[in-house]
Design an enzyme around this catalytic site. Sequence first.
Site, PDB file in Angstrom:
ATOM      1  N   TYR A 101       0.856  -1.189   0.000  1.00 35.00           N
ATOM      2  CA  TYR A 101       0.000   0.000   0.000  1.00 35.00           C
ATOM      3  C   TYR A 101       0.890   1.236   0.000  1.00 35.00           C
ATOM      4  O   TYR A 101       1.885   1.292   0.735  1.00 35.00           O
ATOM      5  CB  TYR A 101      -0.889   0.013   1.252  1.00 35.00           C
ATOM      6  CG  TYR A 101      -1.658   1.310   1.400  1.00 35.00           C
ATOM      7  CD1 TYR A 101      -2.964   1.418   0.924  1.00 35.00           C
ATOM      8  CD2 TYR A 101      -1.077   2.439   1.977  1.00 35.00           C
ATOM      9  CE1 TYR A 101      -3.670   2.603   1.030  1.00 35.00           C
ATOM     10  CE2 TYR A 101      -1.768   3.638   2.075  1.00 35.00           C
ATOM     11  CZ  TYR A 101      -3.064   3.711   1.606  1.00 35.00           C
ATOM     12  OH  TYR A 101      -3.755   4.891   1.701  1.00 35.00           O
ATOM     13  N   GLU A 189      -3.241   7.526  -4.189  1.00 38.28           N
ATOM     14  CA  GLU A 189      -3.155   6.261  -3.458  1.00 38.28           C
ATOM     15  C   GLU A 189      -3.047   5.081  -4.414  1.00 38.28           C
ATOM     16  O   GLU A 189      -3.753   5.025  -5.422  1.00 38.28           O
ATOM     17  CB  GLU A 189      -4.406   6.091  -2.581  1.00 38.28           C
ATOM     18  CG  GLU A 189      -4.404   4.811  -1.756  1.00 38.28           C
ATOM     19  CD  GLU A 189      -5.754   4.572  -1.063  1.00 38.28           C
ATOM     20  OE1 GLU A 189      -5.827   4.766   0.156  1.00 38.28           O
ATOM     21  OE2 GLU A 189      -6.726   4.189  -1.756  1.00 38.28           O
TER      22      GLU A 189
END
Length: 380
Positions: A101, A189
């Site tokens: 992530y 993101e």
Amino acid sequence: MDLFEYQGKQYFSRFGIAVSPGDIADTVDQAVAVAERVGYPVVVKAQVKVGGRGKAGGVKLANNVDEVRLHAGNILGLDIKGHVVHRLWVERSSDIEKEYYASFTLDRPNKTHLGMLSAQGGVEIEVVAEENPGAIAFLSIDPVRGLDLATARRWVAEAELDEIAREQAAELLVKLYDCYTKGDCDLAEINPLILTPEGKVHALDAKVTLDENASFRHPEWEEFRATETEDPREKMAKEKGLNYIGLDGSVGIIANGAGLAMSTLDVVNQVGGTAANFLDIGGGANADVMASALEVINSDPKVKVIFVNIFGGITRVDEVAKGVLEALERVSISSPIVLRLDGTNAVEGRAILAPHLNESLITEPTMLDAARRAVAFASA
Ligand code: GDP
Ligand code: MN
């Protein structure tokens, strides 16, 4: 402005971030054509501006033309958390060794940028933050100094990304930071950022929010705006020059001043109601503005009552009262109106309204009383 995944990936590409080859498709046939072009296996992905598409059945692997037809047919029209899928992104499937992530966003209280990196990607970062907060490496970035490769290298080590992924990931993070800052994002993101069995690092997903305050620097954002499905209420409000944000509740709100408008939402919530909107009519509050405000709120089928909360400062309440009456002559309103009028010339203002009050045009002396009355109407 939030981007679709495919737009986010296009945006990433401009900054040299690796993504899988693919294309958009609005029909099953188009999906097949893309799959034939990029080569099997492919991933068929719902394009909706909401997370958790995978879990909702909006991301499917297809090994051949029949599977593309099956999945594309199932996903088009699918409702994912209230977002209906009208468009697909079909890309060459990647083999996944590890899911990471990575993101950059604003840290407003600290006046810095905030990088988040984790070797535990693929799941929602909120879940990781709750269950295993130590698995997220946070990086506070001074916006003046920016992010250099040396810092990014320390960061990927701290996050304990696999050795083989670290150098590529560090380089990618510098590019992502570049995209986030030069590209004027509020959020950039990647979840998951993957490591393939061949040892390649690249972005499998893209979540990008653009900072609308920077749109004057980005004429190219027009193409993103074109695919935005605008709330019809917000569109109408924009045309009328109002400072309006649509919400989901049943109490329509008109207030003068952004602070008072926000307090009004809070008080409505406090007494058990839900606001249908934020609307600041500013200092003017004349009949024209009031009529426009009432029209926009009246167009919202969820609205059951309208709460007008005015605190006269420079704005005089008697002028507002005249404005309300004049507006009501012009627009026919289907919901009851509860008014709280206070501040400069409040006595005069209430006197102007007094002869016109009835069961659907009511005044209350305080903000709390008015909120209670409005919420009572909304829940009736
Ligand atoms: P989200 O659920 O909306 O976040 O959609 P993602 O694009 O993140 O996809 C969800 C999950 O599907 C990912 O976490 C992966 O596990 C899986 N996935 C997506 N693309 C691929 C791919 O190319 N190959 C494989 N094997 N899995 C994928
Ligand atoms: Mn994702």
